[in-house]
Structures are given as structure tokens and as C-alpha cells.
Design a protein around this motif. Structure first.
Motif, short mmCIF file in Angstrom:
data_model
loop_
_atom_site.label_atom_id
_atom_site.label_comp_id
_atom_site.label_asym_id
_atom_site.label_seq_id
_atom_site.Cartn_x
_atom_site.Cartn_y
_atom_site.Cartn_z
N ALA A 158 28.02 -29.34 -47.75
CA ALA A 158 26.90 -28.65 -47.08
C ALA A 158 26.33 -27.55 -47.98
N GLU A 159 27.17 -26.83 -48.66
CA GLU A 159 26.71 -25.79 -49.60
C GLU A 159 25.93 -26.41 -50.75
N GLN A 160 26.41 -27.55 -51.25
CA GLN A 160 25.69 -28.24 -52.33
C GLN A 160 24.31 -28.69 -51.85
N ARG A 161 24.25 -29.19 -50.61
CA ARG A 161 22.96 -29.62 -50.05
C ARG A 161 22.01 -28.43 -49.93
N LYS A 162 22.55 -27.32 -49.48
CA LYS A 162 21.73 -26.10 -49.32
C LYS A 162 21.14 -25.67 -50.67
N ALA A 163 21.95 -25.69 -51.70
CA ALA A 163 21.47 -25.32 -53.04
C ALA A 163 20.45 -26.34 -53.55
N ARG A 164 20.72 -27.61 -53.32
CA ARG A 164 19.78 -28.66 -53.76
C ARG A 164 18.45 -28.53 -53.03
N ARG A 165 18.50 -28.24 -51.74
CA ARG A 165 17.28 -28.08 -50.94
C ARG A 165 16.46 -26.89 -51.45
N LYS A 166 17.15 -25.79 -51.78
CA LYS A 166 16.46 -24.63 -52.32
C LYS A 166 15.75 -25.00 -53.62
N HIS A 167 16.43 -25.75 -54.46
CA HIS A 167 15.84 -26.20 -55.72
C HIS A 167 14.64 -27.11 -55.45
N SER A 168 14.74 -27.97 -54.45
CA SER A 168 13.62 -28.86 -54.11
C SER A 168 12.39 -28.05 -53.68
N TYR A 169 12.62 -26.99 -52.89
CA TYR A 169 11.49 -26.13 -52.49
C TYR A 169 10.87 -25.45 -53.71
N GLU A 170 11.72 -25.03 -54.66
CA GLU A 170 11.21 -24.40 -55.88
C GLU A 170 10.36 -25.40 -56.68
N LEU A 171 10.82 -26.63 -56.78
CA LEU A 171 10.05 -27.66 -57.47
C LEU A 171 8.72 -27.91 -56.77
N ALA A 172 8.76 -27.98 -55.45
CA ALA A 172 7.53 -28.20 -54.69
C ALA A 172 6.54 -27.06 -54.93
N GLU A 173 7.03 -25.85 -54.98
CA GLU A 173 6.18 -24.69 -55.24
C GLU A 173 5.61 -24.75 -56.66
N THR A 174 6.45 -25.10 -57.61
CA THR A 174 6.02 -25.16 -59.00
C THR A 174 4.95 -26.22 -59.22
N PHE A 175 5.15 -27.40 -58.67
CA PHE A 175 4.25 -28.51 -58.93
C PHE A 175 3.11 -28.62 -57.93
N GLY A 176 3.28 -28.09 -56.74
CA GLY A 176 2.20 -28.08 -55.76
C GLY A 176 1.73 -29.47 -55.36
N THR A 177 0.54 -29.51 -54.80
CA THR A 177 0.00 -30.77 -54.28
C THR A 177 -1.00 -31.44 -55.21
N ASP A 178 -1.43 -30.74 -56.25
CA ASP A 178 -2.41 -31.30 -57.17
C ASP A 178 -1.77 -32.32 -58.10
N PHE A 179 -2.58 -33.28 -58.52
CA PHE A 179 -2.14 -34.20 -59.55
C PHE A 179 -2.30 -33.50 -60.89
N PRO A 180 -1.50 -33.88 -61.88
CA PRO A 180 -1.58 -33.19 -63.18
C PRO A 180 -2.97 -33.17 -63.77
N TRP A 181 -3.75 -34.22 -63.59
CA TRP A 181 -5.09 -34.26 -64.20
C TRP A 181 -6.10 -33.39 -63.45
N ASP A 182 -5.69 -32.85 -62.29
CA ASP A 182 -6.56 -31.95 -61.55
C ASP A 182 -6.42 -30.50 -62.01
N ARG A 183 -5.43 -30.23 -62.84
CA ARG A 183 -5.16 -28.86 -63.28
C ARG A 183 -5.92 -28.57 -64.55
N GLU A 184 -6.21 -27.29 -64.71
CA GLU A 184 -6.79 -26.84 -65.98
C GLU A 184 -5.65 -26.52 -66.93
N PHE A 185 -5.80 -26.95 -68.17
CA PHE A 185 -4.74 -26.71 -69.15
C PHE A 185 -5.22 -25.72 -70.18
#
Length: 173
Positions: free
Chosen positions: A146-173
Motif C-alpha cells: 500500500a505504501e508503494q502504491r501511494k508513492a507510485r500514485r504521487k509520482h503519477s500525479y507529478e507526471l500528469a502535472e508535468t506533461f499536462g493535457t497538451d500534445f507535444p506538438w501543441d507546445r512552444e519550444f
């Protein structure tokens, strides 16, 4: 709520592996097996809680042996541990060559389900207790998973925040 033994939730489903269920290698699609796993695990969770449930997570699904066309696959699941509103379910799948009788464990997995009320909000579940040595082993190790799941879920939220909902080609580089 009264505690229930793990066996109260035991759910078993056996399916024949037919050609539409297989890939070009003549083995069961992994996604098809994962659907069987989620189905059987959800039934086990509902049997324990006697309430509707939603899948909260699937831990690693380890494919240990191929399931070939013409074989059967038997998926077994039961609740191993509970928290306030969630349940950990252990799943084991066994493939059997129906002509020779050879059987192999082909997959193991842990899934987490949350019981929900009529409004879709988390609701309490009864505790579970192990009886057999195998159940005790799974139950004792569950808090660490359960602790491992909690840490993995936190990491998943961080990834979601980092990558967001835009496709890569929608971003300005």
C-alpha cells in the motif's frame, strides 16, 4: 462492521482461449487477460464489500507463461487486505493445456478497489482476516504494498502535472 475471512470473496472464472482472443503468435492478448483479471477481481471486491466498487489501481501484472489458443485460463481472486474504503485483491491466473492437462501459473497481480455509495463517494468496507498460511503471508505484506502504491500514485500525479493535457506538438519550444 464484522470482519470477514479472505475466502468469503473468492471468485474463480475459467475461459476457453479461442482464435479471436489471440495475437499473431497464437497466444492470448495481454489486454484480454487483463480484462479477465479486472472482472474477476472486481467481483471479489464486491463480494467482500457488498457495495459497488471502482478500480483504483493495478499493480504490476506479471506475465509468467504464455496462454495458447485452445488452452483454458482460470483466474482466481480474493481480498487480501482492507483499509477504510479500499480493498487489495490478489489475482492468480492459471493456464491449462486441455489436451495434456499441463497447468502453469501464467500471471499474478494485485489490484486495489474502492467501495462507493450511491453518489459515487468512497464508503467504508469491512475488515478482512487471513486464515491460511498463504493468506497470512499476503495480508502481512499488504501495508508495504500500500505504501508503494501511494508513492507510485504521487509520482503519477507529478507526471500528469508535468506533461499536462497538451500534445507535444501543441507546445512552444
Amino acid at each position: 462492521m464484522d470482519a470477514k475471512p479472505c475466502t468469503t470473496s473468492l471468485t474463480v472464472k475459467t475461459s476457453h482461449v479461442l482464435p479471436p482472443d489471440t495475437n499473431t503468435h497464437g497466444t492470448l492478448f495481454g489486454g484480454k487477460l487483463m480484462a479477465h483479471i479486472d472482472d474477476v477481481a472486481a467481483i471479489a471486491a464486491v463480494r467482500h464489500a457488498r457495495k459497488p466498487v471502482v478500480t483504483a489501481s493495478t499493480d504490476s501484472v506479471d506475465f509468467l507463461a504464455p496462454v495458447r489458443e485452445g488452452d483454458s485460463v482460470c483466474v482466481e481472486a480474493f481480498v487480501t487486505w482492507t483499509h477504510t474504503t479500499s480493498m487489495e485483491v490478489f489475482v492468480k491466473a492459471v493456464t491449462e493445456n486441455l489436451l495434456t492437462g499441463e497447468r502453469k501459473v501464467c500471471t499474478t497481480a494485485f489490484l486495489t478497489f474502492v467501495a462507493v455509495d450511491d453518489d459515487g463517494r468512497p464508503t467504508t468496507v469491512p475488515p478482512v482476516y487471513p486464515v491460511t498460511d498463504q493468506e497470512k503471508k499476503l495480508h502481512e505484506a499488504a501495508p508495504a504494498r500500500a505504501e508503494q502504491r501511494k508513492a507510485r500514485r504521487k509520482h503519477s500525479y507529478e507526471l500528469a502535472e508535468t506533461f499536462g493535457t497538451d500534445f507535444p506538438w501543441d507546445r512552444e519550444f
